[in-house]
Design a protein around this motif. Structure first.
Motif, PDB file in Angstrom:
ATOM      1  N   LEU A   4      -5.555  -7.764 -10.849  1.00  0.00           N
ATOM      2  CA  LEU A   4      -6.240  -8.058  -9.589  1.00  0.00           C
ATOM      3  C   LEU A   4      -5.820  -7.107  -8.473  1.00  0.00           C
ATOM      4  O   LEU A   4      -6.652  -6.678  -7.665  1.00  0.00           O
ATOM      5  N   ILE A   5      -4.534  -6.781  -8.422  1.00  0.00           N
ATOM      6  CA  ILE A   5      -4.049  -5.920  -7.339  1.00  0.00           C
ATOM      7  C   ILE A   5      -4.718  -4.553  -7.409  1.00  0.00           C
ATOM      8  O   ILE A   5      -5.169  -4.012  -6.390  1.00  0.00           O
ATOM      9  N   SER A   6      -4.803  -3.991  -8.620  1.00  0.00           N
ATOM     10  CA  SER A   6      -5.470  -2.693  -8.777  1.00  0.00           C
ATOM     11  C   SER A   6      -6.924  -2.766  -8.336  1.00  0.00           C
ATOM     12  O   SER A   6      -7.428  -1.870  -7.647  1.00  0.00           O
ATOM     13  N   GLN A   7      -7.595  -3.844  -8.711  1.00  0.00           N
ATOM     14  CA  GLN A   7      -9.011  -3.970  -8.362  1.00  0.00           C
ATOM     15  C   GLN A   7      -9.207  -4.065  -6.853  1.00  0.00           C
ATOM     16  O   GLN A   7     -10.120  -3.444  -6.294  1.00  0.00           O
ATOM     17  N   ILE A   8      -8.355  -4.839  -6.188  1.00  0.00           N
ATOM     18  CA  ILE A   8      -8.478  -4.969  -4.732  1.00  0.00           C
ATOM     19  C   ILE A   8      -8.227  -3.631  -4.051  1.00  0.00           C
ATOM     20  O   ILE A   8      -8.970  -3.219  -3.147  1.00  0.00           O
ATOM     21  N   LEU A   9      -7.187  -2.926  -4.469  1.00  0.00           N
ATOM     22  CA  LEU A   9      -6.865  -1.636  -3.859  1.00  0.00           C
ATOM     23  C   LEU A   9      -7.985  -0.620  -4.073  1.00  0.00           C
ATOM     24  O   LEU A   9      -8.370   0.093  -3.141  1.00  0.00           O
ATOM     25  N   VAL A  10      -8.519  -0.562  -5.285  1.00  0.00           N
ATOM     26  CA  VAL A  10      -9.545   0.436  -5.610  1.00  0.00           C
ATOM     27  C   VAL A  10     -10.870   0.117  -4.925  1.00  0.00           C
ATOM     28  O   VAL A  10     -11.524   1.008  -4.364  1.00  0.00           O
ATOM     29  N   GLU A  11     -11.287  -1.128  -4.960  1.00  0.00           N
ATOM     30  CA  GLU A  11     -12.597  -1.481  -4.401  1.00  0.00           C
ATOM     31  C   GLU A  11     -12.578  -1.633  -2.890  1.00  0.00           C
ATOM     32  O   GLU A  11     -13.526  -1.232  -2.200  1.00  0.00           O
ATOM     33  N   LYS A  12     -11.505  -2.204  -2.346  1.00  0.00           N
ATOM     34  CA  LYS A  12     -11.508  -2.589  -0.939  1.00  0.00           C
ATOM     35  C   LYS A  12     -10.621  -1.718  -0.060  1.00  0.00           C
ATOM     36  O   LYS A  12     -10.651  -1.843   1.169  1.00  0.00           O
ATOM     37  N   GLY A  13      -9.832  -0.840  -0.684  1.00  0.00           N
ATOM     38  CA  GLY A  13      -8.986   0.053   0.096  1.00  0.00           C
ATOM     39  C   GLY A  13      -7.849  -0.685   0.776  1.00  0.00           C
ATOM     40  O   GLY A  13      -7.610  -1.875   0.553  1.00  0.00           O
ATOM     41  N   TRP A  14      -7.154   0.039   1.645  1.00  0.00           N
ATOM     42  CA  TRP A  14      -5.999  -0.561   2.318  1.00  0.00           C
ATOM     43  C   TRP A  14      -6.410  -1.691   3.249  1.00  0.00           C
ATOM     44  O   TRP A  14      -5.731  -2.726   3.318  1.00  0.00           O
ATOM     45  N   ALA A  15      -7.505  -1.525   3.968  1.00  0.00           N
ATOM     46  CA  ALA A  15      -7.931  -2.557   4.922  1.00  0.00           C
ATOM     47  C   ALA A  15      -8.256  -3.870   4.209  1.00  0.00           C
ATOM     48  O   ALA A  15      -7.791  -4.951   4.608  1.00  0.00           O
ATOM     49  N   GLY A  16      -9.053  -3.787   3.151  1.00  0.00           N
ATOM     50  CA  GLY A  16      -9.389  -4.988   2.399  1.00  0.00           C
ATOM     51  C   GLY A  16      -8.180  -5.609   1.731  1.00  0.00           C
ATOM     52  O   GLY A  16      -8.054  -6.841   1.648  1.00  0.00           O
ATOM     53  N   SER A  17      -7.255  -4.767   1.251  1.00  0.00           N
ATOM     54  CA  SER A  17      -6.040  -5.280   0.610  1.00  0.00           C
ATOM     55  C   SER A  17      -5.190  -6.061   1.604  1.00  0.00           C
ATOM     56  O   SER A  17      -4.638  -7.124   1.268  1.00  0.00           O
ATOM     57  N   LEU A  18      -5.082  -5.558   2.823  1.00  0.00           N
ATOM     58  CA  LEU A  18      -4.325  -6.279   3.856  1.00  0.00           C
ATOM     59  C   LEU A  18      -4.984  -7.615   4.187  1.00  0.00           C
ATOM     60  O   LEU A  18      -4.299  -8.609   4.465  1.00  0.00           O
ATOM     61  N   LEU A  19      -6.314  -7.638   4.139  1.00  0.00           N
ATOM     62  CA  LEU A  19      -7.034  -8.875   4.409  1.00  0.00           C
ATOM     63  C   LEU A  19      -6.721  -9.933   3.345  1.00  0.00           C
ATOM     64  O   LEU A  19      -6.487 -11.106   3.668  1.00  0.00           O
ATOM     65  N   TYR A  20      -6.709  -9.517   2.085  1.00  0.00           N
ATOM     66  CA  TYR A  20      -6.385 -10.474   1.020  1.00  0.00           C
ATOM     67  C   TYR A  20      -4.905 -10.858   1.038  1.00  0.00           C
ATOM     68  O   TYR A  20      -4.550 -11.983   0.669  1.00  0.00           O
ATOM     69  N   LEU A  21      -4.056  -9.947   1.467  1.00  0.00           N
ATOM     70  CA  LEU A  21      -2.640 -10.289   1.631  1.00  0.00           C
ATOM     71  C   LEU A  21      -2.483 -11.338   2.727  1.00  0.00           C
ATOM     72  O   LEU A  21      -1.695 -12.292   2.582  1.00  0.00           O
ATOM     73  N   LEU A  22      -3.236 -11.173   3.811  1.00  0.00           N
ATOM     74  CA  LEU A  22      -3.219 -12.170   4.887  1.00  0.00           C
ATOM     75  C   LEU A  22      -3.685 -13.527   4.373  1.00  0.00           C
ATOM     76  O   LEU A  22      -3.093 -14.573   4.706  1.00  0.00           O
TER      77      LEU A  22
END
Length: 717
Positions: free
Chosen positions: A319-337
């Motif tokens: 899942l982490i790879s998919q979030i980083l690749v598809e959503k970039g850093w901004a989207g990854s921070l959003l899911y981390l939040l």
């Protein structure tokens, strides 16, 4: 526990349950009618209901907005728009539950209805598993482990189905708590929980087995707190009986799974995950904004999947790879939040439901790190949002902000759906014109084909079809205007979507026709250097060298292409080449024999290919040796069984040949395939292979997966 459900509450739960069940049966919904139903219900809830917003709610809203934003910055808007529909459907569902679940009685009814669905699906899945087991054992195998991926209940991949069992089991566990006063429901839920446990064990998945420990802890913990000692003892006994029975029956498969890294398939899986992690890091460095929702395999294709042995997949390894690749850093921070907010919410509630939800989500999140389906599976998204909505029950969380109400807010969900419908119409229109274009091409109606393809939007998929069509027209008419249109279209496609490596390859073909040999050859050399294990690129370099009379170089590239795809030896191309240039083919055969005779590695895929080459060269002893070694390591290689059957037939062992051919048929056509399907398979294998299908077969699959439409039938040869 008294119920406070009114008629409209019952109707909403029935509709939600039906729409959830519908997701398992691939019902066509071109115009997003399910989304309209959700939008209408949510609009009515906004008008008549009351809700208190929480930080978790704001996170869900931000995710929805980010998914909308992703469409406009995506390298492949068609795919991202398709994902936006799924995201909107799930977010509407979440907000309906936020309005609906105002007390425990409604939560109890919703969870109970879902448990009945899980019971029905579990019965179907267990029945399919029995048929799957019988089919595999009917062709002479006792160990199911190498064939576990052929188990696909309701057409859902075994890994995705296994992931869903964690969430389904979690919902059943929570339902056990909410129905703790009903002995009848406790018994039914316990049976369903045991069926789910059965499916998790027979998945023979390492990730699922690791997730089983927190799952069983959660089940026992909730059961201990929810039901009496008598029912707890019965449930515990049931768990022990199920686990022991399965271990006795499938001890070989279970022990293989528990050893984690013993089999070739396990080692290959681990190796691919390590490669994928490295590729993710590299991609994020190069593309910090991501590739857009739904574009994981497209974005990672140039890093991972242009190696023929890598195959074609639609899933991410974690899942982490998919979030980083598809959503970039901004989207990854959003899911981390989102993750941080969920953890804080659980800690603030501090009750059995919150801890249960926390354990279920952690278990599922852990499994998603070994095989990710969350962004691909609508049922998985809906179940996660169900857990989040239950976590935010107004009975157990303080009020924060009242949702503002006015007449414009009421119909906002329907308004969003209408805007989405405009995009859907745009998408449907493109597909309609592309379909008419392909039909016109098939019928030889060039004029209509031009009209139809020009009606599609100038996005990568249809720009490529334009380009290939005009390139083919140039071959027929020699009109340079067609060639210019082809080049303009392909360059525009590349500028929009540089992640699709094949676009660059097709550009090289166009440049070759435009007499721009220098740039064309430079592109081809670069492709074959970057992706030496790609049959298509090796083949094209062979053609280039052979056409210019450089037969030594041509020989090297063709030998490499054949070692990657031995089926080339079964094509009409090879038969004609032997007629027209027998000396060259003899040289090729000599190089192939030297290559396979000196092969010392233990890669079963390569061994199977070497066996096929030896068979084509009529070296039966070597073919038998390699094929048997390959199948001893990886017995799920269908074509290796077929080729071994041909070997045994040539040796006069007709009985063995029939057994091996049947294995090939079952593994190729499916465990529930019929005799007529087997006959179709054998008839198909007896015919010459099409070189175009060998060279462009993988890309045709990728094109359909990435762009959700069909590729123009361009003839490489």
């Amino acid at each position: 526990m008294k119920t406070s459900l009114k008629l409209h509450d019952w109707l909403e739960i029935i509709i939600l349950t039906f729409l959830f069940l519908l997701q398992f049966f691939y019902a066509g919904d071109t115009y997003f009618i399910c989304g309209l139903v959700m939008a209408i219900i949510l609009s009515l809830k906004l008008k008549n209901g009351y809700i208190t917003l929480t930080p978790l709610d704001y996170c869900i809203l931000l995710i929805g907005l980010y998914d909308l934003y992703s469409v406009f910055v995506s390298v492949n808007p068609l795919r991202s728009f398709s994902y936006l529909k799924t995201s909107l459907f799930c977010i509407y569902y979440y907000w309906i539950l936020r309005f609906l679940l105002t007390d425990d009685s409604k939560t109890k009814v919703l969870l109970s209805s879902y448990c009945w669905i899980f019971g029905l699906l579990s019965i179907l899945a267990v029945t399919y598993f029995v048929l799957f087991t019988q089919s595999i054992r009917s062709i002479g195998f006792s160990d199911l482990y190498p064939f576990r991926h052929f188990y696909q209940p309701l057409g859902i991949s075994s890994n995705e189905w296994a992931n869903l069992q964690i969430l389904s089991g979690g919902i059943a566990i929570l339902c056990m708590y909410y129905c703790r006063e009903s002995h009848k429901m406790l018994f039914i839920i316990s049976v369903i929980s045991l069926l789910i446990l059965f499916q998790m064990v027979v998945s023979f998945s390492r990730g699922i087995y690791l997730a089983l420990f927190p799952y069983l802890f959660c089940l026992i913990f909730i059961a201990w707190k929810s039901i009496g000692k008598r029912y707890f003892c019965l449930l515990s006994s049931g768990i022990i009986v199920v686990l022991l029975s399965l271990f006795v029956t499938y001890h070989q498969e279970i022990l293989t799974t528990l050893r984690m890294n013993r089999t070739v398939s396990q080692q290959r899986s681990l190796h691919s995950r390590v490669n994928e992690l490295d590729a993710t890091i590299q991609f994020v460095k190069n593309h910090p904004s991501g590739g857009g929702n739904g574009n994981y395999t497209l974005s990672m294709d140039s890093y991972l999947y242009e190696n023929d042995e890598a195959g074609v997949t639609s899933y991410a390894s974690n899942l982490i790879s998919q979030i980083l690749v598809e959503k970039g850093w901004a989207g990854s921070l959003l899911y981390l939040l989102l993750l941080i907010v969920v953890l804080i919410t659980i800690c603030r509630r501090k009750d059995i439901v919150a801890w249960g939800i926390g354990l279920i989500l952690i278990t599922y999140l852990f499994r998603e790190q070994t095989f990710s389906v969350f962004f691909m599976s609508v049922p998985a998204c809906l179940l996660v949002y169900t857990l989040l909505a239950i976590l935010l029950s107004p009975k157990t969380i303080k009020e924060r902000h009242a949702l503002p109400k006015n007449r414009y807010t009421y119909w906002l969900p329907v308004g969003i759906w209408i805007l989405l419908l405009i995009g859907i119409q745009w998408n449907v229109r493109n597909k309609k014109h592309n379909s008419s274009f392909l039909t016109a091409v098939e019928n030889g109606n060039t004029r209509q084909a031009v009209q139809e393809i020009e009606q599609t939007k100038r996005v990568p998929a249809y720009l490529l079809n334009r380009s290939l069509f005009y390139l083919n027209n140039f071959e027929e008419t020699k009109d340079s205007l067609h060639l210019m249109k082809a080049e303009n279209a392909i360059r525009s496609s590349i500028s929009q979507n540089p992640s699709d490596i094949h676009l660059t390859y097709f550009l090289s073909l166009i440049l070759e026709k435009r007499q721009n040999e220098k740039e064309s050859i430079a592109i081809k050399k670069d492709l074959v250097k970057r992706y030496p294990e790609n049959t298509l690129f090796q083949w094209d370099m062979f053609k280039q060298a052979y056409r210019t009379g450089n037969k030594a170089t041509a020989c090297n590239h063709l030998v490499k292409a054949i070692t990657l795809s031995p089926a080339i030896l079964d094509t009409e191309f090879w038969a004609k080449l032997k007629e027209n240039d027998s000396l060259f083919c003899q040289e090729i055969a000599t190089h192939l024999y030297n290559h396979i005779a000196s092969y010392r590695e233990e890669n079963p895929i390569t061994l199977a290919k070497s066996g096929k080459i030896a068979l084509s060269l009529n070296n039966i002893p070597l073919a038998k040796k390699y094929l048997e070694e390959a199948l001893a390591q990886l017995p799920n290689l269908s074509m290796a069984w077929y080729n071994l059957g041909k070997v045994e037939l040539s040796l006069g062992n007709k009985e063995k040949a029939c057994i091996y051919e049947k294995r090939a048929c079952v593994l190729s056509m499916g465990v529930l395939s019929t005799e007529s399907m087997h006959k179709k398979f054998t008839d198909m294998q007896s015919k010459p292979r099409l070189i175009n299908r060998i060279l462009l077969g993988n890309y045709n699959i990728k094109f359909t997966q990435w762009y959700s439409d069909k590729l123009y039938p361009f003839q490489i040869e």
